[in-house]
Motif scaffolding. Structure first.
Motif, PDB file in Angstrom:
ATOM      1  N   LYS A   1       0.847  -1.193   0.000  1.00  0.00           N
ATOM      2  CA  LYS A   1       0.000   0.000   0.000  1.00  0.00           C
ATOM      3  C   LYS A   1       0.887   1.249   0.000  1.00  0.00           C
ATOM      4  N   THR A   2       0.660   2.130  -0.966  1.00  0.00           N
ATOM      5  CA  THR A   2       1.432   3.367  -1.082  1.00  0.00           C
ATOM      6  C   THR A   2       0.480   4.560  -1.090  1.00  0.00           C
ATOM      7  N   TYR A   3       0.822   5.557  -0.307  1.00  0.00           N
ATOM      8  CA  TYR A   3      -0.001   6.763  -0.170  1.00  0.00           C
ATOM      9  C   TYR A   3       0.738   7.970  -0.753  1.00  0.00           C
ATOM     10  N   LEU A   4      -0.020   8.963  -1.155  1.00  0.00           N
ATOM     11  CA  LEU A   4       0.520  10.268  -1.507  1.00  0.00           C
ATOM     12  C   LEU A   4       0.154  11.251  -0.408  1.00  0.00           C
ATOM     13  N   CYS A   5       1.090  12.117  -0.052  1.00  0.00           N
ATOM     14  CA  CYS A   5       0.792  13.136   0.937  1.00  0.00           C
ATOM     15  C   CYS A   5       1.562  14.410   0.621  1.00  0.00           C
ATOM     16  N   ILE A   6       0.924  15.520   0.880  1.00  0.00           N
ATOM     17  CA  ILE A   6       1.561  16.823   0.726  1.00  0.00           C
ATOM     18  C   ILE A   6       1.874  17.339   2.124  1.00  0.00           C
ATOM     19  N   ALA A   7       3.133  17.647   2.357  1.00  0.00           N
ATOM     20  CA  ALA A   7       3.598  17.996   3.697  1.00  0.00           C
ATOM     21  C   ALA A   7       4.126  19.417   3.750  1.00  0.00           C
TER      22      ALA A   7
ATOM     23  N   LEU B   1       8.914  12.950  -3.640  1.00  0.00           N
ATOM     24  CA  LEU B   1       8.695  12.969  -5.087  1.00  0.00           C
ATOM     25  C   LEU B   1       9.077  14.314  -5.694  1.00  0.00           C
ATOM     26  N   SER B   2       8.835  15.377  -4.963  1.00  0.00           N
ATOM     27  CA  SER B   2       9.202  16.728  -5.402  1.00  0.00           C
ATOM     28  C   SER B   2       9.017  17.672  -4.219  1.00  0.00           C
ATOM     29  N   SER B   3       9.694  18.797  -4.260  1.00  0.00           N
ATOM     30  CA  SER B   3       9.539  19.784  -3.188  1.00  0.00           C
ATOM     31  C   SER B   3       9.621  21.192  -3.770  1.00  0.00           C
ATOM     32  N   ASN B   4       9.063  22.133  -3.028  1.00  0.00           N
ATOM     33  CA  ASN B   4       9.087  23.534  -3.422  1.00  0.00           C
ATOM     34  C   ASN B   4       9.510  24.349  -2.196  1.00  0.00           C
ATOM     35  N   PRO B   5      10.820  24.602  -2.046  1.00  0.00           N
ATOM     36  CA  PRO B   5      11.297  25.334  -0.866  1.00  0.00           C
ATOM     37  C   PRO B   5      10.691  26.727  -0.743  1.00  0.00           C
TER      38      PRO B   5
ATOM     39  N   PHE C   1      -6.310  17.903  -4.343  1.00  0.00           N
ATOM     40  CA  PHE C   1      -4.853  17.893  -4.469  1.00  0.00           C
ATOM     41  C   PHE C   1      -4.383  18.817  -5.596  1.00  0.00           C
ATOM     42  N   GLU C   2      -5.237  18.999  -6.599  1.00  0.00           N
ATOM     43  CA  GLU C   2      -4.830  19.677  -7.837  1.00  0.00           C
ATOM     44  C   GLU C   2      -4.263  21.080  -7.633  1.00  0.00           C
ATOM     45  N   PRO C   3      -4.843  21.933  -6.771  1.00  0.00           N
ATOM     46  CA  PRO C   3      -4.272  23.278  -6.606  1.00  0.00           C
ATOM     47  C   PRO C   3      -2.833  23.269  -6.107  1.00  0.00           C
TER      48      PRO C   3
ATOM     49  N   PHE D   1       4.783  21.837  -7.934  1.00  0.00           N
ATOM     50  CA  PHE D   1       5.872  20.871  -8.006  1.00  0.00           C
ATOM     51  C   PHE D   1       6.297  20.633  -9.452  1.00  0.00           C
ATOM     52  N   SER D   2       7.611  20.584  -9.662  1.00  0.00           N
ATOM     53  CA  SER D   2       8.133  20.317 -10.996  1.00  0.00           C
ATOM     54  C   SER D   2       8.751  18.920 -11.032  1.00  0.00           C
ATOM     55  N   GLY D   3       8.800  18.350 -12.233  1.00  0.00           N
ATOM     56  CA  GLY D   3       9.397  17.036 -12.404  1.00  0.00           C
ATOM     57  C   GLY D   3       8.721  15.949 -11.595  1.00  0.00           C
ATOM     58  N   LEU D   4       7.417  16.086 -11.390  1.00  0.00           N
ATOM     59  CA  LEU D   4       6.693  15.172 -10.521  1.00  0.00           C
ATOM     60  C   LEU D   4       6.353  13.881 -11.243  1.00  0.00           C
ATOM     61  N   ARG D   5       6.781  12.765 -10.664  1.00  0.00           N
ATOM     62  CA  ARG D   5       6.429  11.433 -11.161  1.00  0.00           C
ATOM     63  C   ARG D   5       5.885  10.614 -10.004  1.00  0.00           C
ATOM     64  N   PHE D   6       4.696  10.058 -10.209  1.00  0.00           N
ATOM     65  CA  PHE D   6       4.067   9.295  -9.147  1.00  0.00           C
ATOM     66  C   PHE D   6       4.642   7.884  -9.087  1.00  0.00           C
TER      67      PHE D   6
END
Length: 237
Positions: A94-100, A139-143, A223-225, A230-235
């Protein structure tokens, strides 16, 4: 005389089914509804709604998601196969996506602790808890915006596990009022979500016929907004 609005809302759309074969069923849980019955008998829950929709009163969810977590859930539709279904779940991935909030210091990392249930939340303990392990990949970050999107793969499956582990790392899930920072920031760099942004994205298992099953639930609309930051995002695959 005006009517009193219902205390709890029931999803207006039918519960989406991603997979059905043999005694297994995979469905999409929307956010905002408990997976299973609560202490309030009048509160709608996904398991009971699914039993009604599928006309299967003995249907059983094999695991659960927090009320505000969305995404994939595995169910058994044949009570005679519950033991086999539990074994399939135990071997599943089981794999989840989360925005932190924040940017983790490591691209890939594992978090381990012992968790003990409490009233409305869990806590880390030295003894008397259950082992909890999660593997994370950034997966990607935006400092500039101070946010990251991560894949969280469960090694164990404890209550609030992903949420607590990311809070331990100092990067709580965006919108998580239970395990997030209590202090109010002077300026929000991104819009505040209506729930914590955690989604059950990928489920892999071997069914009773020996087939390798891979099911994906695309990130939901709320999640879309944030994905545009994020750039170069691959799930995960």
């Amino acid at each position: 005389m005006s009517q009193i609005p219902p205390r709890w809302e029931t999803p207006k759309s039918p519960i989406q089914k991603h997979y059905e074969k043999g005694f297994l069923l995979v469905v999409e849980k929307p956010p905002g509804i408990p997976s299973q019955a609560t202490f309030d008998p009048n509160r709608p829950n996904l398991e009971d709604l699914l039993r009604i929709q599928e006309k299967r009163p003995n249907l059983r969810l094999l695991h659960r998601l927090d009320r505000d977590t969305s995404g994939l859930l595995l169910a058994c539709i044949d009570p005679a196969k519950n033991k086999e279904a539990d074994a399939i779940l135990a071997d599943s991935e089981k794999t989840y996506l989360c925005i932190a909030k924040g940017v983790p210091s490591r691209k890939e990392f594992r978090v381990e602790c012992f968790l003990k249930d409490g009233k409305g939340r869990v806590s880390s303990v030295r003894s008397g808890g259950k082992k909890a392990i999660t593997d994370f990949t950034v997966l990607s970050s935006n400092p500039e915006k101070g946010i990251s999107i991560l894949a969280a793969k469960l090694v164990t499956g404890r209550r609030h596990q992903i949420r607590f582990h990311l809070s331990m790392e100092g990067t709580p899930i965006l919108g998580d009022e239970t395990y997030g920072e209590n202090k109010q920031e002077k300026k929000e760099l991104v819009p505040k979500p209506n729930r914590f942004l955690l989604h059950s994205y990928l489920l892999k298992f071997k069914n009773e016929f020996g087939e390798e099953i891979r099911i994906v639930s695309e990130p939901p609309k709320d999640f879309e907004p944030y994905l545009r930051f994020f750039s170069g995002l691959r799930f995960p695959e």
